[in-house]
Enzyme design. Sequence first.
Site, mmCIF file in Angstrom:
data_model
loop_
_atom_site.group_PDB
_atom_site.id
_atom_site.type_symbol
_atom_site.label_atom_id
_atom_site.label_comp_id
_atom_site.label_asym_id
_atom_site.label_seq_id
_atom_site.Cartn_x
_atom_site.Cartn_y
_atom_site.Cartn_z
ATOM 1 N N HIS A 60 5.567 -4.786 -5.829
ATOM 2 C CA HIS A 60 5.064 -5.785 -4.885
ATOM 3 C C HIS A 60 4.489 -6.879 -5.777
ATOM 4 C CE1 HIS A 60 5.384 -2.704 -1.783
ATOM 5 N NE2 HIS A 60 4.667 -1.900 -2.550
ATOM 6 N N HIS A 205 8.997 0.364 5.940
ATOM 7 C CA HIS A 205 7.815 0.344 5.064
ATOM 8 C C HIS A 205 7.227 1.733 4.869
ATOM 9 C CE1 HIS A 205 3.543 0.051 4.039
ATOM 10 N NE2 HIS A 205 3.886 -1.026 3.354
ATOM 11 N N ARG A 208 3.823 4.996 8.796
ATOM 12 C CA ARG A 208 2.648 4.346 9.399
ATOM 13 C C ARG A 208 3.053 3.054 10.092
ATOM 14 N NH1 ARG A 208 0.392 4.534 3.913
ATOM 15 N NH2 ARG A 208 0.670 2.365 3.945
ATOM 16 N N HIS A 232 8.062 4.031 1.638
ATOM 17 C CA HIS A 232 6.896 4.731 1.096
ATOM 18 C C HIS A 232 6.787 6.079 1.817
ATOM 19 C CE1 HIS A 232 5.358 0.442 0.461
ATOM 20 N NE2 HIS A 232 5.260 0.950 -0.739
ATOM 21 N N HIS A 269 6.790 7.073 -4.091
ATOM 22 C CA HIS A 269 5.588 7.896 -4.311
ATOM 23 C C HIS A 269 5.922 9.383 -4.166
ATOM 24 C CE1 HIS A 269 3.182 4.372 -4.723
ATOM 25 N NE2 HIS A 269 3.396 3.980 -3.476
ATOM 26 N N ASP A 320 4.837 -0.853 -9.137
ATOM 27 C CA ASP A 320 4.196 -0.947 -7.828
ATOM 28 C C ASP A 320 3.125 -2.026 -7.754
ATOM 29 O OD1 ASP A 320 3.331 -0.454 -5.278
ATOM 30 O OD2 ASP A 320 2.629 1.584 -5.619
HETATM 31 ZN ZN LIG Z 1 4.533 0.109 -2.635
#
Ligand SMILES: [Zn+2]
Length: 442
Positions: A60, A205, A208, A232, A269, A320
């Site tokens: 990012h 994304h 969530r 993620h 992750h 990241d």
């Molecule tokens: Zn990320």
Amino acid sequence: MDATFHCALAWLGGERPEADVLVEVTGDRFAAITRGVPAPPAAVRFRGLTLPGFANAHSHAFHRALRGRTHAGRGSFWNWREQMYSVAGGLDPDTYLALARATYAEMALAGITCVGEFHYLHHAPDGRPYADPAAMGAALCAAAADAGVRLTLIDACYLHGGIGGARPEGPQRRFTDGSAEAWVTRAAARDHLASATVRLGVAAHSVRAVDPEAIRIVGQYAHGEGLPLHAHVSEQPAENAACVEEYGRTPTELLAELDVVDAAFTAVHATHLTDADIAVLGESGCTACFCPTTERDLADGIGPAARLAAAGVRLALGTDSHAVVDMFEEARALELHERLETQMRGHFTAEQLLAAATAAGHRALGWPDAGRIEVGALADLVVVDLASVRTAGTDPAAIAFTATAADVREVVCGGRHVVTAGTHMSIDVPAELASAIAAVMP
Ligand SMILES: [Zn+2]
């Protein structure tokens, strides 16, 4: 563009580097690789150890502005996220271009020749689309071109402020298209951004931010277009708990049920997984992108790298949040974190760590034709100093355990020299980082 390089030592895969490797480049690809030959007069001579280009599979770019501002004191991932949102609120296509250009140039200095930008900062601060709905993505593409690196623009669908469908608030309004259908429309209208140095990818994304039906739509779009799909996955225990409470499944189980977990999928992750999650990911042949320096900075935890690899998951690496931009550090952390966790050594070979930083990352980003020094592959080379205070006297085969980004001396991307003598050929990287960050910090 044609060029000839002579490498005193080059890692061509395998346990040990080879001596006196002549590398001939035609256009942006390797045309011939010959071992054990002296340097012809016209060749550019590389001392040290030459490696393939590194792929930074999860970035990012704007998080770079937070380095050195959020590490001290108490706090959690969730506090850090508030600070990250305040930076996101101040970016427009021009300031984003400047910040990403400097950040990608820092990556080039570290030997990164391809970056996967997990992009969700789509719209203006009030949540409305820019006149050019692809303006922020276009800024990232221009930034990568200026920095001399390749980019996979991973356009992320982001619809909700949390599990259960909370409305995006504040800076999150910039991230959302309102519906998965609107996200598809915008994602489908950015084909003009693809080029010889830019490929496209997509993301949901996280569980969530994207509801199950929308995840299914993102997956169908990715499959239809043949694009890599990232998400993620299980970065935080709280995400798992909320997902199990709402859907009765872990994030991995939910994603698998929605048909998005396959060989083109990358779980970013993958920190807090059940045994069943690891089995599901292993059977799919997907990639897990670990971001060890970010995961340690945010106190996320240590992911099950060795168990994933044993189950058949390919491991890639990302910087990241850019708390650190150093692929050597990310690579050795796979092994060293595992040692802390198990109190045992020897989970990954140096060769496996380099493969995670090179070929596996490129594959996860939709560049299976990069990350290896072999005929036909994209001509990316990273030359590492073997005479620095860190590397002098060490075994070159153990470079993943000894070098840092500061030991990268030369970088060639697609046959083009981007870094020479440790300096970027066209960008004053520290000066541009300082000015770009000053322009966006609240
Ligand atoms: Zn990320």
